[in-house]
Structure formats: structure tokens, C-alpha cells
Design an enzyme around this catalytic site. Structure first.
Site, PDB file in Angstrom:
ATOM      1  N   GLU A 165      30.690 -20.769   8.839  1.00 43.04           N
ATOM      2  CA  GLU A 165      31.359 -18.895   8.084  1.00 43.04           C
ATOM      3  C   GLU A 165      31.317 -17.840   7.201  1.00 43.04           C
ATOM      4  O   GLU A 165      32.314 -17.890   6.954  1.00 43.04           O
ATOM      5  CB  GLU A 165      33.108 -19.506   8.916  1.00 43.04           C
ATOM      6  CG  GLU A 165      32.911 -19.608  11.001  1.00 43.04           C
ATOM      7  CD  GLU A 165      33.990 -20.105  11.188  1.00 43.04           C
ATOM      8  OE1 GLU A 165      35.056 -19.337  10.893  1.00 43.04           O
ATOM      9  OE2 GLU A 165      33.991 -20.909  12.942  1.00 43.04           O
ATOM     10  N   GLU A 270      28.690 -25.458  19.339  1.00 35.58           N
ATOM     11  CA  GLU A 270      30.057 -25.647  19.435  1.00 35.58           C
ATOM     12  C   GLU A 270      30.636 -24.462  21.223  1.00 35.58           C
ATOM     13  O   GLU A 270      31.233 -23.701  20.780  1.00 35.58           O
ATOM     14  CB  GLU A 270      31.032 -24.767  18.655  1.00 35.58           C
ATOM     15  CG  GLU A 270      31.727 -25.255  17.306  1.00 35.58           C
ATOM     16  CD  GLU A 270      31.879 -25.011  16.161  1.00 35.58           C
ATOM     17  OE1 GLU A 270      32.995 -23.752  16.308  1.00 35.58           O
ATOM     18  OE2 GLU A 270      31.948 -24.496  14.444  1.00 35.58           O
TER      19      GLU A 270
HETATM   20  O1  G3I Z   1      47.994 -31.641  13.994  1.00 34.16           O
HETATM   21  C1  G3I Z   1      48.631 -30.326  13.918  1.00 34.16           C
HETATM   22  C2  G3I Z   1      50.474 -30.220  14.637  1.00 34.16           C
HETATM   23  O2  G3I Z   1      50.624 -32.182  13.977  1.00 34.16           O
HETATM   24  C3  G3I Z   1      51.484 -29.881  14.515  1.00 34.16           C
HETATM   25  O3  G3I Z   1      52.013 -29.535  15.554  1.00 34.16           O
HETATM   26  C4  G3I Z   1      50.303 -27.936  15.175  1.00 34.16           C
HETATM   27  C5  G3I Z   1      50.988 -27.009  14.843  1.00 34.16           C
HETATM   28  O4  G3I Z   1      50.922 -25.715  15.382  1.00 34.16           O
HETATM   29  O5  G3I Z   1      49.196 -27.867  14.877  1.00 34.16           O
HETATM   30  C6  G3I Z   1      48.491 -29.258  14.706  1.00 34.16           C
HETATM   31  O6  G3I Z   1      47.256 -28.927  14.257  1.00 34.16           O
HETATM   32  C7  G3I Z   1      46.139 -27.409  14.999  1.00 34.16           C
HETATM   33  C8  G3I Z   1      44.980 -28.456  15.075  1.00 34.16           C
HETATM   34  O7  G3I Z   1      44.103 -27.656  15.265  1.00 34.16           O
HETATM   35  C9  G3I Z   1      45.117 -29.798  16.162  1.00 34.16           C
HETATM   36  O8  G3I Z   1      44.960 -29.519  17.125  1.00 34.16           O
HETATM   37  C10 G3I Z   1      46.221 -26.772  14.225  1.00 34.16           C
HETATM   38  O9  G3I Z   1      47.492 -25.613  14.723  1.00 34.16           O
HETATM   39  C11 G3I Z   1      44.829 -25.429  14.297  1.00 34.16           C
HETATM   40  O10 G3I Z   1      45.004 -24.631  13.737  1.00 34.16           O
HETATM   41  C12 G3I Z   1      43.595 -26.183  14.896  1.00 34.16           C
HETATM   42  O11 G3I Z   1      42.521 -25.702  15.681  1.00 34.16           O
HETATM   43  C13 G3I Z   1      41.804 -26.278  15.523  1.00 34.16           C
HETATM   44  C14 G3I Z   1      41.038 -24.732  14.628  1.00 34.16           C
HETATM   45  O12 G3I Z   1      39.757 -24.721  14.649  1.00 34.16           O
HETATM   46  C15 G3I Z   1      41.547 -24.054  12.742  1.00 34.16           C
HETATM   47  O13 G3I Z   1      40.531 -25.225  12.442  1.00 34.16           O
HETATM   48  C16 G3I Z   1      41.595 -25.836  16.531  1.00 34.16           C
HETATM   49  O14 G3I Z   1      41.941 -27.243  17.293  1.00 34.16           O
HETATM   50  C17 G3I Z   1      39.597 -26.324  16.828  1.00 34.16           C
HETATM   51  O15 G3I Z   1      39.116 -26.481  17.549  1.00 34.16           O
HETATM   52  C18 G3I Z   1      39.043 -25.076  15.820  1.00 34.16           C
HETATM   53  O16 G3I Z   1      37.509 -25.320  15.537  1.00 34.16           O
HETATM   54  C19 G3I Z   1      37.203 -24.559  15.356  1.00 34.16           C
HETATM   55  C20 G3I Z   1      35.976 -24.476  14.505  1.00 34.16           C
HETATM   56  O17 G3I Z   1      36.163 -25.502  13.765  1.00 34.16           O
HETATM   57  C21 G3I Z   1      35.295 -23.647  13.670  1.00 34.16           C
HETATM   58  N1  G3I Z   1      34.713 -22.899  14.351  1.00 34.16           N
HETATM   59  C22 G3I Z   1      35.767 -22.001  15.689  1.00 34.16           C
HETATM   60  C23 G3I Z   1      36.156 -22.991  16.398  1.00 34.16           C
HETATM   61  C24 G3I Z   1      37.677 -22.707  17.249  1.00 34.16           C
HETATM   62  O18 G3I Z   1      38.832 -22.051  16.433  1.00 34.16           O
END
Ligand code: G3I
Length: 358
Positions: A165, A270
Site C-alpha cells: 500500500e 486478499e
Molecule cells: O491482538 C490485539 C488484541 O490483543 C487487542 O485486544 C485488540 C484491541 O484492539 O487488538 C488486537 O489487534 C488487532 C489485530 O487486528 C488482531 O485482531 C488490531 O487492533 C487491529 O488493528 C488488527 O487489524 C488488522 C489490520 O490489518 C491492521 O493490521 C486486521 O486484523 C487485518 O485483517 C488487516 O489486514 C489488512 C492487510 O494487512 C492489508 N490490507 C488490508 C487488510 C484489511 O484491513
């Protein structure tokens, strides 16, 4: 009596299908799922790799999730465990346990492993954002991170999303810490450093929005072509394709054909198809919506199946069942974007994927 007659007529019309669309049945599970033929799986039915992004927490805690991942897919991406902040939370600390768990799981089950992602504007940990150093120090930081991670998984991770990105919606390079500290060269440097660490790994530039229209798409394609022209070791282009059922087939086809024209391998990296892009809080997933989703999955798979075989890296869905998807949490809305329902039963979308290669 009159009211009773109207009721009877209405019931007759509904059961005959004449009012289809007005009263489609609600379709969470299992009514909206398709019959299961245990001998059919996605990985066995498709002539290219078919993968999923997986989540370690779900792999550990839900047997149904783990089983469907093992059964259906032959390529795995880690949804979060290999991102910079997760792997490298402070300057001198790498935390490998989650990424190791994912890679071990994939290897034990004979899956190809796709690494996601080395450098992403969204994911630098606080220590990187606060890092003080000259250009050489930033260069070393970038190189050390990439090479430490790629070296650890050399021979185990077949391919990497090296940069994720980097392009903004207007087609120019997105402002981010890497651009600020290293200039646009941070992108080619990332590929060169990854290639030095594992010359056999296939290296991808991954982004979303190719199907939105020409503005962002052209920016991405120009970036990729400029890397190729400079001799940067780039082998593939990832189309995230977080799309929606209302997206036009013309836009989806243009996303794929322009990526193919680069000559690189193409990964639909994705894939998910949102069914509630307008954030309607009380929307239900009807049979009519399920059929439209099936048709969109089929179109994407059919289009991808027609590209040159040597450019087909594969298709990966972003997680497995509807309740696992990032979309519900991110947008705080009901949605059903994936080929499996909340209970890992096959949806019409699953059949659409199979039909796409018939
Ligand atoms: O693991 C922590 C947990 O301990 C905590 O309590 C909770 C509270 O917010 O957060 C948890 O982490 C989250 C993590 O996902 C695991 O579920 C993060 O907040 C959250 O920001 C994270 O979101 C991920 C996001 O990328 C940001 O990294 C999504 O799961 C994931 O599906 C998403 O994937 C992205 C690709 O990497 C790039 N392209 C877009 C795609 C969708 O946004």
C-alpha cells in the site's frame, strides 16, 4: 374474509417465486449454505493455488476453523503475525513465536506460505516512529528488519509482500515514515534487501483499489513498471481486491488485465466481497444477495483463470468464514464477505468459485 383472501394470494405468490426479491429468506446458516460433497475441495478443484489469510488465535481455539483451513486451502498468508509491529516491537527485540507458529502450522500441513508484509505505512511500531537517525541509520533500520525476517524464514516462506500500500488514492506515493526518511527509494531498497536475504523468494508489491478506477490503478502500475525497468528484483503484483458485490465486472477485469500486462505474476491476495457497503445496520443476507455474491466470485475466478498460467500465483481470500472477516469489526456493520458462513458451512459463493473454472 377479504383480508384472509389477500393473505392466501400473497402466500401463493411467495411460494411460487413471483415475489422473489421482496421477501427473500434470511440466510445466515445453515439454510443459505450449499450441500456438501466431501470429495470436493477448493484446493483440489482449482487449477491454481487457492489460499486464505489465517489468524493464529482462531487456528488455536476453533477446531472447525483449523479443519476447514487444512481441508480447503493450499496456500496460507498470516493475517497479522508477520507484520513489522508484531515481529519487531522494540529496536532490539524480535518476537517470533506467533510467526513461527503460523509457519510451522503451514509447513506441517503442506501449505505454501506467503509472507505478509515487510514494509507497510500503517504498521511501524512506536519505536520506529520515534527513531532518530540520519539517512544511513534509517537505511540500516530498513535493511536490518527486512533481512532479519526474510533470513529467518528462508526456504520456508515462498514469497513476500515486500511493500504494501505505498500508493495513495490519487496515484502518487503515499506519505509515510519511510518516504519521509528515505525518499521514494525506500521501495526499491526494500526489494533489493529482501532479495539479498533470500534470492529464491518471490517478491510482490501489494496494494488495494486497482478496481476502483484508472487513477490509483495507473499510479500502482507505473510504480511497478518503473521498478521492473530499473532492474529491481520484483516478481509479482498483489491485487488485494477487498471489493463489493456492486463493483462492475468491467472494473474488476481492468484490475486484472492491467496487472497481467506488467508481465509479473499476479496474486489476488486478499479477496473478499462486501455485501453491505452502505453500512445498513439491520440488513439481512438474503438468497438474492447470496446469488449476486456467488456471481461476483465466479466472475473474478473466471477472469483470473483466463490469464496466462505462468502468471497465476493464486487467489487468497482474506480469512475464512464471515465472522472472521476484518470487515465487521472495521466498519461495525453486519456483512458476509467470504465463501464460508459463520459456522464454516459452504455458501453459494463457494459454488461460484468452483463454477469459475468450469
Ligand atoms: O491482538 C490485539 C488484541 O490483543 C487487542 O485486544 C485488540 C484491541 O484492539 O487488538 C488486537 O489487534 C488487532 C489485530 O487486528 C488482531 O485482531 C488490531 O487492533 C487491529 O488493528 C488488527 O487489524 C488488522 C489490520 O490489518 C491492521 O493490521 C486486521 O486484523 C487485518 O485483517 C488487516 O489486514 C489488512 C492487510 O494487512 C492489508 N490490507 C488490508 C487488510 C484489511 O484491513
Amino acid at each position: 374474509m377479504k383480508r384472509y383472501s389477500i393473505l392466501l394470494v400473497t402466500l401463493a405468490l411467495v411460494s411460487s417465486g413471483c415475489l422473489k426479491g421482496q421477501n427473500d429468506p434470511v440466510f445466515p446458516s445453515p439454510e443459505l449454505t450449499i450441500p456438501v460433497d466431501e470429495s470436493v475441495t477448493l484446493q483440489a478443484s482449482l487449477p491454481f493455488k487457492f489460499g486464505a489469510a489465517v489468524n493464529n488465535g482462531l487456528l488455536r481455539s476453533k477446531a472447525a476453523y483449523r479443519n476447514v483451513v487444512i481441508k480447503e486451502f493450499n496456500s496460507l498468508t498470516s493475517e497479522n503475525a508477520m507484520k513489522f509491529a508484531q515481529l519487531h516491537p522494540s529496536e532490539n527485540t524480535y518476537t517470533w513465536s506467533e510467526a513461527d507458529y503460523f509457519v510451522d502450522f503451514a509447513q506441517q500441513n503442506g501449505k505454501r506460505v506467503h509472507g505478509h508484509t515487510l514494509i507497510w505505512y500503517k504498521n511501524p511500531p512506536t519505536w520506529v516512529l520515534n527513531y532518530q537517525g540520519d539517512a544511513a541509520a534509517w537505511d540500516k533500520l530498513l535493511k536490518d528488519h527486512i533481512q532479519t525476517v526474510v533470513t529467518r524464514y528462508k526456504g520456508k516462506v515462498a514469497s513476500w509482500d515486500v511493500v504494501n500500500e505505498a500508493v495513495a488514492e490519487n496515484g502518487t506515493l503515499r506519505d509515510c515514515i519511510w518516504l519521509q526518511k528515505l525518499g521514494p527509494e525506500y521501495i526499491e531498497k526494500s526489494f533489493i534487501y529482501a532479495h539479498q536475504a533470500d534470492p529464491d523468494a518471490l517478491l510482490f508489491y501489494n496494494d488495494y483499489g486497482h478496481e476502483y478506477g484508472p487513477t490509483k490503478r495507473t499510479g500502482i502500475i507505473n510504480l511497478v513498471n518503473s521498478l521492473i525497468q530499473k532492474g529491481v528484483p520484483i516478481h509479482g503484483i498483489g491485487l488485494q481486491m477487498h471489493t463489493r458485490y456492486t463493483q462492475s465486472n468491467a472494473n474488476l477485469a481492468a484490475a486484472i488485465s492491467t496487472a497481467v500486462a506488467t508481465g509479473l505474476k499476479v496474486h489476488i491476495a486478499e479477496l473478499d466481497i462486501a455485501m453491505n457497503p452502505d453500512n445498513i445496520q439491520d440488513l439481512t443476507y438474503t438468497a438474492g444477495l447470496a446469488e449476486q455474491q456467488k456471481a461476483k466470485y465466479e466472475f473474478i475466478v473466471r477472469t483470473y483463470n483466463a490469464i496466462p498460467k505462468n502468471q497465476q500465483f493464486g487467489i487468497t481470500t482474506w480469512n475464512v468464514g464471515d465472522s472472521d472477516s476484518w470487515i465487521r469489526g472495521e466498519y461495525n456493520r453486519p456483512d458476509w464477505p467470504l465463501p464460508f458462513d459463520d459456522n464454516y458451512n459452504r455458501k453459494a459463493a463457494y459454488q461460484g468459485i468452483l463454477d469459475g473454472v468450469k
